[in-house]
Design an enzyme around this catalytic site. Structure first.
Site, PDB file in Angstrom:
ATOM      1  N   GLY A  33       0.210  -0.957   0.092  1.00 14.28           N
ATOM      2  CA  GLY A  33      -0.247  -0.151  -0.165  1.00 14.28           C
ATOM      3  C   GLY A  33       0.424   1.220  -0.432  1.00 14.28           C
ATOM      4  O   GLY A  33       2.129   1.708  -0.557  1.00 14.28           O
ATOM      5  N   GLY A  36       3.650   1.472   2.607  1.00 16.54           N
ATOM      6  CA  GLY A  36       4.948  -0.219   2.276  1.00 16.54           C
ATOM      7  C   GLY A  36       4.418  -1.590   1.725  1.00 16.54           C
ATOM      8  O   GLY A  36       3.234  -1.298   2.163  1.00 16.54           O
ATOM      9  N   VAL A  38       3.107  -5.471   3.485  1.00 16.46           N
ATOM     10  CA  VAL A  38       2.325  -5.923   4.430  1.00 16.46           C
ATOM     11  C   VAL A  38       2.632  -7.611   4.718  1.00 16.46           C
ATOM     12  O   VAL A  38       2.778  -7.804   3.559  1.00 16.46           O
ATOM     13  CB  VAL A  38       0.781  -5.328   4.403  1.00 16.46           C
ATOM     14  N   ASP A 152     -10.950   7.726   1.801  1.00 16.73           N
ATOM     15  CA  ASP A 152     -10.041   6.433   1.362  1.00 16.73           C
ATOM     16  C   ASP A 152     -10.764   5.335   1.767  1.00 16.73           C
ATOM     17  O   ASP A 152     -10.274   4.413   1.270  1.00 16.73           O
ATOM     18  CB  ASP A 152      -8.437   6.116   1.433  1.00 16.73           C
TER      19      ASP A 152
END
Length: 166
Positions: A33, A36, A38, A152
Protein backbone atom coordinates in the site's frame (compact mmCIF):
# COMPACT_ATOMS: atom_id res chain seq x y z
CA UNK A 1 10.18 11.88 23.04
CA UNK A 2 7.32 12.38 25.52
CA UNK A 3 4.71 11.43 22.94
CA UNK A 4 6.14 7.92 22.56
CA UNK A 5 6.18 7.30 26.34
CA UNK A 6 2.38 7.31 26.25
CA UNK A 7 2.48 4.37 23.82
CA UNK A 8 5.40 2.47 25.36
CA UNK A 9 3.19 -0.55 26.16
CA UNK A 10 2.52 -0.99 22.41
CA UNK A 11 6.19 -1.32 21.44
CA UNK A 12 7.25 -4.61 19.85
CA UNK A 13 10.90 -5.55 19.39
CA UNK A 14 12.25 -5.75 15.83
CA UNK A 15 13.72 -9.21 16.48
CA UNK A 16 10.22 -10.50 17.34
CA UNK A 17 8.82 -9.06 14.10
CA UNK A 18 11.70 -10.46 12.05
CA UNK A 19 11.04 -13.88 13.59
CA UNK A 20 7.28 -13.62 12.97
CA UNK A 21 7.70 -12.67 9.30
CA UNK A 22 10.66 -14.94 8.51
CA UNK A 23 12.85 -11.82 8.21
CA UNK A 24 10.27 -10.12 5.97
CA UNK A 25 10.26 -13.07 3.60
CA UNK A 26 8.44 -12.65 0.30
CA UNK A 27 6.28 -15.68 1.12
CA UNK A 28 4.70 -13.64 3.93
CA UNK A 29 3.76 -10.56 1.85
CA UNK A 30 -0.01 -10.08 1.88
CA UNK A 31 -0.19 -6.65 0.26
CA UNK A 32 1.46 -3.41 -0.74
CA UNK A 33 0.00 0.00 0.00
CA UNK A 34 0.91 3.65 0.30
CA UNK A 35 2.94 2.89 3.43
CA UNK A 36 4.88 -0.06 2.01
CA UNK A 37 4.66 -3.85 2.11
CA UNK A 38 2.37 -5.68 4.51
CA UNK A 39 3.43 -9.07 5.90
CA UNK A 40 1.62 -11.71 7.91
CA UNK A 41 3.13 -13.60 10.80
CA UNK A 42 2.47 -15.18 14.15
CA UNK A 43 3.46 -13.21 17.25
CA UNK A 44 2.80 -13.43 20.98
CA UNK A 45 0.10 -10.94 21.93
CA UNK A 46 1.33 -8.73 24.77
CA UNK A 47 -1.86 -8.87 26.85
CA UNK A 48 -3.15 -12.42 26.35
CA UNK A 49 0.32 -14.03 25.95
CA UNK A 50 -1.18 -16.20 23.17
CA UNK A 51 0.24 -16.69 19.69
CA UNK A 52 -1.88 -14.75 17.20
CA UNK A 53 -1.70 -13.96 13.51
CA UNK A 54 -0.91 -10.33 12.83
CA UNK A 55 -0.32 -8.03 9.87
CA UNK A 56 2.94 -6.06 9.86
CA UNK A 57 2.92 -2.84 7.82
CA UNK A 58 6.55 -1.88 7.14
CA UNK A 59 7.26 1.72 6.18
CA UNK A 60 9.03 2.17 2.87
CA UNK A 61 9.73 5.87 2.41
CA UNK A 62 9.84 5.42 -1.39
CA UNK A 63 6.03 5.28 -1.28
CA UNK A 64 5.91 8.89 -0.02
CA UNK A 65 4.98 8.41 3.63
CA UNK A 66 7.24 8.81 6.63
CA UNK A 67 7.52 9.54 10.33
CA UNK A 68 4.52 11.93 10.58
CA UNK A 69 2.15 9.33 9.10
CA UNK A 70 3.64 6.59 11.29
CA UNK A 71 3.13 8.63 14.47
CA UNK A 72 -0.34 9.77 13.40
CA UNK A 73 -1.43 6.19 12.81
CA UNK A 74 -0.21 5.10 16.25
CA UNK A 75 -1.92 8.03 17.91
CA UNK A 76 -5.22 7.59 16.07
CA UNK A 77 -5.58 3.83 15.93
CA UNK A 78 -4.56 3.19 19.51
CA UNK A 79 -7.48 5.36 20.65
CA UNK A 80 -10.25 4.11 18.38
CA UNK A 81 -11.75 0.75 19.32
CA UNK A 82 -14.77 -0.65 17.52
CA UNK A 83 -15.82 -4.14 16.43
CA UNK A 84 -15.71 -3.04 12.77
CA UNK A 85 -12.27 -1.40 12.84
CA UNK A 86 -8.97 -3.26 12.58
CA UNK A 87 -7.12 -2.91 15.89
CA UNK A 88 -3.58 -1.65 16.22
CA UNK A 89 -1.69 -4.26 18.25
CA UNK A 90 1.63 -2.47 18.42
CA UNK A 91 4.50 -0.85 16.59
CA UNK A 92 8.27 -1.02 16.17
CA UNK A 93 10.71 1.86 15.78
CA UNK A 94 14.02 -0.02 16.20
CA UNK A 95 17.06 0.36 13.91
CA UNK A 96 15.42 3.02 11.74
CA UNK A 97 12.49 0.72 11.00
CA UNK A 98 8.90 1.95 11.32
CA UNK A 99 6.47 -0.98 11.50
CA UNK A 100 2.81 -0.99 12.50
CA UNK A 101 1.30 -4.24 13.77
CA UNK A 102 -2.40 -4.88 13.25
CA UNK A 103 -5.04 -7.47 13.86
CA UNK A 104 -4.93 -9.93 10.94
CA UNK A 105 -7.91 -10.21 8.59
CA UNK A 106 -7.57 -13.72 7.17
CA UNK A 107 -9.83 -13.24 4.14
CA UNK A 108 -8.01 -10.11 2.99
CA UNK A 109 -9.69 -7.20 1.31
CA UNK A 110 -13.23 -7.10 -0.01
CA UNK A 111 -12.12 -6.25 -3.55
CA UNK A 112 -10.74 -9.80 -3.88
CA UNK A 113 -14.20 -11.28 -3.25
CA UNK A 114 -16.63 -9.00 -5.08
CA UNK A 115 -16.62 -10.98 -8.32
CA UNK A 116 -16.89 -14.32 -6.49
CA UNK A 117 -20.15 -16.18 -6.91
CA UNK A 118 -19.59 -17.87 -3.54
CA UNK A 119 -20.25 -14.58 -1.69
CA UNK A 120 -23.99 -14.56 -1.04
CA UNK A 121 -26.17 -11.47 -1.15
CA UNK A 122 -26.78 -11.81 2.59
CA UNK A 123 -23.01 -11.81 3.20
CA UNK A 124 -22.60 -8.81 0.89
CA UNK A 125 -25.31 -6.91 2.77
CA UNK A 126 -23.75 -7.80 6.15
CA UNK A 127 -20.36 -6.58 4.91
CA UNK A 128 -21.92 -3.29 3.74
CA UNK A 129 -23.69 -2.77 7.07
CA UNK A 130 -20.57 -3.57 9.10
CA UNK A 131 -18.43 -1.23 7.00
CA UNK A 132 -21.07 1.50 7.41
CA UNK A 133 -21.08 1.00 11.19
CA UNK A 134 -17.29 1.34 11.32
CA UNK A 135 -17.36 4.48 9.18
CA UNK A 136 -20.21 5.92 11.24
CA UNK A 137 -18.18 5.39 14.42
CA UNK A 138 -15.24 7.27 12.94
CA UNK A 139 -17.33 10.09 11.53
CA UNK A 140 -19.58 10.53 14.57
CA UNK A 141 -18.26 8.72 17.64
CA UNK A 142 -20.92 10.19 19.97
CA UNK A 143 -18.58 12.68 21.56
CA UNK A 144 -16.16 10.06 22.91
CA UNK A 145 -13.37 10.73 20.42
CA UNK A 146 -12.29 13.31 17.90
CA UNK A 147 -14.18 12.91 14.62
CA UNK A 148 -12.17 11.22 11.85
CA UNK A 149 -12.95 11.49 8.15
CA UNK A 150 -11.56 8.38 6.46
CA UNK A 151 -11.11 9.94 2.96
CA UNK A 152 -10.13 6.64 1.27
CA UNK A 153 -13.14 4.36 1.50
CA UNK A 154 -12.91 1.64 -1.12
CA UNK A 155 -13.30 -2.13 -1.31
CA UNK A 156 -9.54 -2.72 -1.03
CA UNK A 157 -9.60 -0.95 2.38
CA UNK A 158 -12.43 -3.08 3.77
CA UNK A 159 -10.91 -6.19 5.34
CA UNK A 160 -12.66 -9.47 6.12
CA UNK A 161 -12.01 -11.86 9.01
CA UNK A 162 -12.41 -15.67 9.21
CA UNK A 163 -16.20 -15.32 9.16
CA UNK A 164 -16.27 -12.69 6.41
CA UNK A 165 -17.07 -9.95 8.93
CA UNK A 166 -15.93 -6.50 7.82
Amino acid sequence: MAFMKEFHDLEIQLEDIRSATNNFGDENIIGIGGFGKVYRGSITHSHSKRQIMAAFKRLDRRYGQGDPEFLKEIMMLSRYKHEHLISLLGFCKDDGEKILVYEYASHGSLDRHLSSTSLTWRQRLNICLAAARGISYLHDPNGTQQRVLHRDIKSSNILLDDNLNA
